[in-house]
Structures are given as structure tokens and as C-alpha cells.
Write a protein that holds these residues in place. Structure first.
Motif, PDB file in Angstrom:
ATOM      1  N   PHE A  64      -5.360   7.160   2.134  1.00 36.77           N
ATOM      2  CA  PHE A  64      -5.037   6.027   1.291  1.00 36.77           C
ATOM      3  C   PHE A  64      -4.817   6.485  -0.141  1.00 36.77           C
ATOM      4  N   GLN A 115       0.308  11.690   3.953  1.00 36.62           N
ATOM      5  CA  GLN A 115      -0.205  12.547   5.022  1.00 36.62           C
ATOM      6  C   GLN A 115       0.351  13.949   4.813  1.00 36.62           C
ATOM      7  N   PHE A 164       3.763  -0.255   8.603  1.00 46.53           N
ATOM      8  CA  PHE A 164       4.093   0.961   7.854  1.00 46.53           C
ATOM      9  C   PHE A 164       5.580   1.246   7.937  1.00 46.53           C
ATOM     10  N   GLY A 165       6.096   1.848   6.885  1.00 48.69           N
ATOM     11  CA  GLY A 165       7.451   2.363   6.916  1.00 48.69           C
ATOM     12  C   GLY A 165       7.499   3.711   7.610  1.00 48.69           C
ATOM     13  N   SER A 166       8.693   4.256   7.735  1.00 48.54           N
ATOM     14  CA  SER A 166       8.873   5.540   8.416  1.00 48.54           C
ATOM     15  C   SER A 166       8.562   6.732   7.520  1.00 48.54           C
ATOM     16  N   TYR A 226       0.838  -1.200   0.000  1.00 49.85           N
ATOM     17  CA  TYR A 226       0.000   0.000   0.000  1.00 49.85           C
ATOM     18  C   TYR A 226       0.873   1.250   0.000  1.00 49.85           C
ATOM     19  N   PHE A 278       3.804   7.220   2.996  1.00 46.38           N
ATOM     20  CA  PHE A 278       4.063   6.009   3.750  1.00 46.38           C
ATOM     21  C   PHE A 278       3.753   4.778   2.899  1.00 46.38           C
ATOM     22  N   TYR A 311      -1.206  -4.158   9.506  1.00 46.86           N
ATOM     23  CA  TYR A 311      -0.422  -3.499   8.476  1.00 46.86           C
ATOM     24  C   TYR A 311       0.867  -2.998   9.126  1.00 46.86           C
ATOM     25  N   ARG A 343       9.496  12.140   3.260  1.00 46.44           N
ATOM     26  CA  ARG A 343       8.935  13.489   3.250  1.00 46.44           C
ATOM     27  C   ARG A 343       9.248  14.117   1.907  1.00 46.44           C
ATOM     28  N   LYS A 362      -5.004  14.208   7.953  1.00 48.10           N
ATOM     29  CA  LYS A 362      -5.177  12.779   8.161  1.00 48.10           C
ATOM     30  C   LYS A 362      -4.270  11.956   7.252  1.00 48.10           C
ATOM     31  N   VAL A 363      -4.067  10.721   7.648  1.00 43.61           N
ATOM     32  CA  VAL A 363      -3.396   9.769   6.775  1.00 43.61           C
ATOM     33  C   VAL A 363      -4.411   9.341   5.712  1.00 43.61           C
ATOM     34  N   SER A 371      -3.585   0.302  -3.289  1.00 39.67           N
ATOM     35  CA  SER A 371      -3.189  -1.017  -2.793  1.00 39.67           C
ATOM     36  C   SER A 371      -2.805  -1.890  -3.974  1.00 39.67           C
ATOM     37  N   TYR A 412       0.240   5.300   1.294  1.00 40.83           N
ATOM     38  CA  TYR A 412      -0.590   6.308   1.933  1.00 40.83           C
ATOM     39  C   TYR A 412       0.193   7.607   1.937  1.00 40.83           C
ATOM     40  N   MET A 467       4.080  13.640   3.593  1.00 37.72           N
ATOM     41  CA  MET A 467       4.781  12.403   3.965  1.00 37.72           C
ATOM     42  C   MET A 467       4.102  11.268   3.222  1.00 37.72           C
TER      43      MET A 467
END
Lengths: 115, 113
Positions: free
Chosen positions: A45, A37, A106-108, A33, A91, A104, A111, A42-43, A48, A35, A89
Motif C-alpha cells: 500500500f 509491487q 485494481f487497474g492493470s 488508492y 497499481f 476494490y 510498470r 508483495k503488493v 488512499s 499500491y 509495478m
């Protein structure tokens, strides 16, 4: 603990340029996935990916965006012609399977700053 | 997807127990309740997931009443490092995995010394 790795951690690009954000999902995960932000929001989507094809995408994921899993390990998000509003950002996330207790991971994040 | 409502923010002190409640009145039979934690400039991190009654792991407990219209994330003895945004998500994740996560605004927990 296995991790989702994203590179670069920070990318600055000029408006109109193409960017590729890279992700290495956890090796035995099957669902991938992206995503994003925007700062303070909000984060959201984006898309996928399963079995080498897009499963679902949001309205944000327009023709300027594409994803690829070129070699069985990397999962990339390409933005063809960046706009100022693409600054956010981003993700990457992966998931092992569909059993309920497979969360799920998530990666870090990367940016992305578009100037 | 069921809509969720949770407090915008909460304050606590180190060593206290923190309970964050999430309302999800329209939860469906196949829906699970999942909580994620997000630190600034990091991706969300899975904390706990449950379907009914109580679930506990090394990080938190999740309490779900019989009607499943709400859930409470309980963080025992919080520390400064628990300062983060906590998201409650409800959805049917037993499908083919295509279903995307829908994040709300979350609850911003601030832990003071």
C-alpha cells in the motif's frame, strides 16, 4: 464490466527524473488508492485518497510522492525524483463505498523502470 | 489487522477442485474475509468476500467455520487460466474506506494440463 484504466502501461525513466502515473478510476467510485509491487515481492500500500485529500499513507509514501485528482476523473501519482528502487509495478485501485461487499477494483498497472 | 497464513504454493490439474485454506486466528468481530486473485503483471482482482458460513458466486465458494479462525476458498473444476496467486485478506472494511488492504505473500496455484 467497469474498469480502472492506467496509463502508460510501461514507463522507463532516468534516475532523478520526475514521473507522473495516471489512473482513471471507475466513475461512481469515491475512494482511490495507489499500491506498488516490486518484482517478486508483495503488493504494498502507498496511499488512499477520499474527498480530495489523503486519508492514509504508508511509510513508503514519503515527500518524493504526491497524489492529485485534478479534474474529477483522473487520479495521478507523481514521483518527484525517481530512484532505482522505485522500479516496480504501480497499481491504482478504486472503491465505490464502504459497504462490506464493495470490493476494490485494481487497474492493470504501470510498470516503472528507473535506469 | 488480523495476520493470515496460507500455503505458499499448490499444484493441481485441470478439472479438479482446488481448496485453499487461510488461517486467521486473531480475526476480530468486525473483520471480513476477502480473497483476491493476481495474474502475472496484472493488478489483483476481487474474487469473493464473506463474514460467516458459506458464500458462493459464479467464480468460487468461500467456506467459513463458526469460529471464523480460518476460511477456505474453493475453486471448482480449475482450468489452466486459474493459474495465479491467490491472496486471503482479513480486515474491517466497514470503516470510512480509509483502511488499506494488506497483502501477504499469497498462494501460488499452478494448474497443469
Amino acid at each position: 464490466e467497469p474498469e480502472v484504466t492506467q496509463t502508460p502501461s510501461h514507463q522507463v525513466t532516468q534516475m532523478g527524473q520526475e514521473v507522473i502515473l495516471r489512473c482513471v478510476p471507475i466513475s461512481n467510485h469515491l475512494y482511490f488508492y495507489w499500491y506498488r509491487q516490486i518484482l517478486g515481492q508483495k503488493v504494498e500500500f502507498l496511499v488512499s485518497f477520499y474527498n480530495n485529500e489523503i486519508s492514509e499513507k504508508s511509510e513508503i509514501f514519503d515527500d518524493q510522492f504526491s497524489v492529485e485528482r485534478p479534474d474529477g476523473s483522473n487520479f495521478t501519482l507523481k514521483i518527484r525524483s525517481t530512484k532505482l528502487e522505485d522500479s516496480a509495478m504501480y497499481f491504482c485501485a478504486s472503491r465505490k463505498g464502504t459497504v462490506a461487499n464493495y470490493g476494490y477494483t485494481f487497474g492493470s498497472g504501470t510498470r516503472l523502470t528507473v535506469v | 489487522l488480523a495476520k493470515t497464513t496460507q500455503p505458499i504454493s499448490m499444484d493441481s490439474y485441470e478439472g479438479q477442485e482446488v481448496n485453499i485454506t487461510c488461517s486467521h486466528n486473531n480475526i476480530a468481530t468486525n473483520d471480513y474475509i476477502t480473497w483476491y486473485q493476481q495474474f502475472p503483471s496484472q493488478g489483483p482482482r476481487f474474487i469473493i468476500q464473506g463474514y460467516k458460513t458459506k458464500v458462493t458466486n459464479e467464480v468460487a465458494s468461500l467456506f467459513i467455520p463458526a469460529d471464523r479462525k480460518s476460511s477456505t476458498l474453493s475453486l471448482p473444476r480449475v482450468s489452466l487460466s486459474d493459474t495465479a496467486v491467490y491472496y486471503c485478506l482479513v480486515g474491517d472494511y466497514m470503516d470510512t474506506g480509509r483502511r488499506a488492504l494488506t497483502f501477504g505473500s499469497g498462494t501460488r496455484l499452478q494448474v497443469q494440463p
